[in-house]
Write a protein that holds these residues in place. Structure first.
Motif, mmCIF file in Angstrom:
data_model
loop_
_atom_site.group_PDB
_atom_site.id
_atom_site.type_symbol
_atom_site.label_atom_id
_atom_site.label_comp_id
_atom_site.label_asym_id
_atom_site.label_seq_id
_atom_site.Cartn_x
_atom_site.Cartn_y
_atom_site.Cartn_z
ATOM 1 N N VAL A 151 0.816 -1.216 0.000
ATOM 2 C CA VAL A 151 0.000 0.000 0.000
ATOM 3 C C VAL A 151 0.848 1.264 0.000
ATOM 4 N N GLY A 152 2.142 1.113 0.006
ATOM 5 C CA GLY A 152 3.016 2.271 -0.015
ATOM 6 C C GLY A 152 4.456 1.833 0.120
ATOM 7 N N MET A 153 5.380 2.683 -0.309
ATOM 8 C CA MET A 153 6.794 2.346 -0.179
ATOM 9 C C MET A 153 7.630 3.608 -0.134
ATOM 10 N N GLU A 154 8.733 3.509 0.565
ATOM 11 C CA GLU A 154 9.707 4.597 0.650
ATOM 12 C C GLU A 154 11.025 4.037 0.165
ATOM 13 N N ILE A 155 11.244 4.169 -1.131
ATOM 14 C CA ILE A 155 12.453 3.647 -1.765
ATOM 15 C C ILE A 155 13.040 4.756 -2.627
ATOM 16 N N GLU A 156 14.289 5.048 -2.407
ATOM 17 C CA GLU A 156 14.927 6.126 -3.164
ATOM 18 C C GLU A 156 14.857 5.843 -4.670
ATOM 19 N N GLY A 157 14.378 6.822 -5.414
ATOM 20 C CA GLY A 157 14.316 6.695 -6.863
ATOM 21 C C GLY A 157 13.094 5.975 -7.387
ATOM 22 N N VAL A 158 12.184 5.540 -6.490
ATOM 23 C CA VAL A 158 10.983 4.816 -6.912
ATOM 24 C C VAL A 158 9.752 5.662 -6.621
ATOM 25 N N THR A 159 8.923 5.861 -7.632
ATOM 26 C CA THR A 159 7.668 6.591 -7.474
ATOM 27 C C THR A 159 6.535 5.582 -7.312
ATOM 28 N N PHE A 160 5.868 5.664 -6.156
ATOM 29 C CA PHE A 160 4.793 4.708 -5.889
ATOM 30 C C PHE A 160 3.484 5.192 -6.495
ATOM 31 N N GLU A 161 2.842 4.310 -7.255
ATOM 32 C CA GLU A 161 1.518 4.622 -7.778
ATOM 33 C C GLU A 161 0.750 3.325 -8.016
ATOM 34 N N LEU A 162 -0.559 3.438 -7.945
ATOM 35 C CA LEU A 162 -1.426 2.295 -8.185
ATOM 36 C C LEU A 162 -1.958 2.338 -9.611
ATOM 37 N N GLY A 163 -2.220 1.164 -10.166
ATOM 38 C CA GLY A 163 -2.834 1.087 -11.471
ATOM 39 C C GLY A 163 -4.341 1.196 -11.371
ATOM 40 N N ARG A 164 -5.022 1.127 -12.495
ATOM 41 C CA ARG A 164 -6.479 1.240 -12.509
ATOM 42 C C ARG A 164 -7.151 0.085 -11.795
ATOM 43 N N ASP A 165 -6.436 -1.029 -11.657
ATOM 44 C CA ASP A 165 -7.002 -2.186 -10.953
ATOM 45 C C ASP A 165 -6.819 -2.091 -9.444
ATOM 46 N N GLY A 166 -6.239 -0.999 -8.955
ATOM 47 C CA GLY A 166 -6.040 -0.830 -7.517
ATOM 48 C C GLY A 166 -4.789 -1.503 -6.997
ATOM 49 N N GLN A 167 -4.015 -2.127 -7.866
ATOM 50 C CA GLN A 167 -2.782 -2.788 -7.460
ATOM 51 C C GLN A 167 -1.591 -1.904 -7.836
ATOM 52 N N VAL A 168 -0.428 -2.227 -7.261
ATOM 53 C CA VAL A 168 0.775 -1.468 -7.583
ATOM 54 C C VAL A 168 0.999 -1.526 -9.091
ATOM 55 N N SER A 169 1.274 -0.366 -9.674
ATOM 56 C CA SER A 169 1.393 -0.296 -11.132
ATOM 57 C C SER A 169 2.642 -1.005 -11.631
ATOM 58 N N ASP A 170 2.599 -1.446 -12.877
ATOM 59 C CA ASP A 170 3.765 -2.081 -13.492
ATOM 60 C C ASP A 170 4.940 -1.113 -13.548
ATOM 61 N N ALA A 171 4.643 0.190 -13.749
ATOM 62 C CA ALA A 171 5.711 1.188 -13.803
ATOM 63 C C ALA A 171 6.466 1.245 -12.479
ATOM 64 N N THR A 172 5.726 1.183 -11.366
ATOM 65 C CA THR A 172 6.376 1.178 -10.056
ATOM 66 C C THR A 172 7.153 -0.110 -9.840
ATOM 67 N N MET A 173 6.539 -1.238 -10.170
ATOM 68 C CA MET A 173 7.200 -2.529 -9.971
ATOM 69 C C MET A 173 8.514 -2.592 -10.742
#
Length: 252
Positions: free
Chosen positions: A144-166
């Protein structure tokens, strides 16, 4: 461990990146993982079983496949009963009673079956797919959230972590955190089907599960490699013609 409510969350940082009190060191990644409810856990299993073809593999399936392959490939070997006894002893957890030679023999049998016996080979492949894919699926669903340097956290339209974030998460960290996310959804006592444990991390153990079975017996596919049984004394392992095989998450 199962979190007790769907809204509960827990932070995760790799253990070697925490201080003596378990707090993240400066700059260490922190991923916030939540609990899923029963329906969500079912949906995760459906995704793993359906699109990814990596359903749970139950322990008795592995035992049946190993035993069936050994009986078929060694049907006329005078030491068949001894080998079945060793397989049963290993499956019942009596590994300490087995000699070094016996353990080497069993490891060799599993290796040959993974190459030559379709029933066992397919289950091994299914387990390996699950170990690779389950952490990714779990992290997408339960982070539901992350604090990782250089990583932008966002959810996809399905409510799951987006592929871009992964895609921004370093693969080893993704595997570790995904293992933890999966573990949080599992009741204690299930072993075998969960992602492979990672070094210095508490991640799910491979699960001993139990589903479809095939009758062990002679098979027309006897033209594979022969399994040679060492002629060591019969007392080197418990012998039985009716036991079950090792309940191992395969490590071929």
């Amino acid at each position: 461990m199962i979190l007790t409510s769907k809204g509960a969350t827990t932070p995760y940082t790799p253990p070697w990146m925490t201080d003596d009190h378990g707090n993240p060191k400066p700059g260490a990644p922190v991923l916030h993982l939540r609990a899923g409810d029963v329906i969500e856990r079912g949906q995760m299993e459906a995704e793993l079983s359906g699109p990814h073809r990596c359903a749970q593999v139950w322990g008795f399936e592995l035992r049946q496949a190993i035993r069936g392959g050994v009986v078929a490939l060694l049907a006329d070997d005078p030491d068949l009963d001894r080998l079945l006894g060793l397989i049963e002893a290993e499956g019942e957890g009596d590994v300490d009673q087995l000699s070094v030679d016996d353990r080497a023999l069993l490891a060799g049998v599993r290796k040959i079956l993974a190459e030559c016996w379709p029933d066992y080979r397919d289950l091994v492949a299914q387990l390996e797919r699950r170990r690779a894919i389950a952490p990714i699926v779990a992290l997408k669903r339960y982070c539901v959230g992350m604090e990782i340097e250089g990583v932008t956290f966002e959810l996809g339209r399905d409510g799951q972590v987006s592929d871009a974030t992964m895609s921004q998460i370093e693969p080893f960290l993704l595997s570790l955190a995904g293992n933890r996310a999966y573990e949080l959804q599992q009741p204690r006592g299930l072993e075998g089907n969960s992602p492979r444990p990672s070094p210095s991390d508490a991640s799910p153990k491979p699960s001993s599960s139990a589903a479809r079975s095939k009758a062990a017996g002679r098979s027309p596919a006897r033209a594979g490699k022969k399994i040679r049984v060492s002629r060591s004394p019969r007392g080197s392992g418990r012998s039985s013609t009716s036991g079950s095989t090792a309940d191992a998450s395969p490590r071929p």
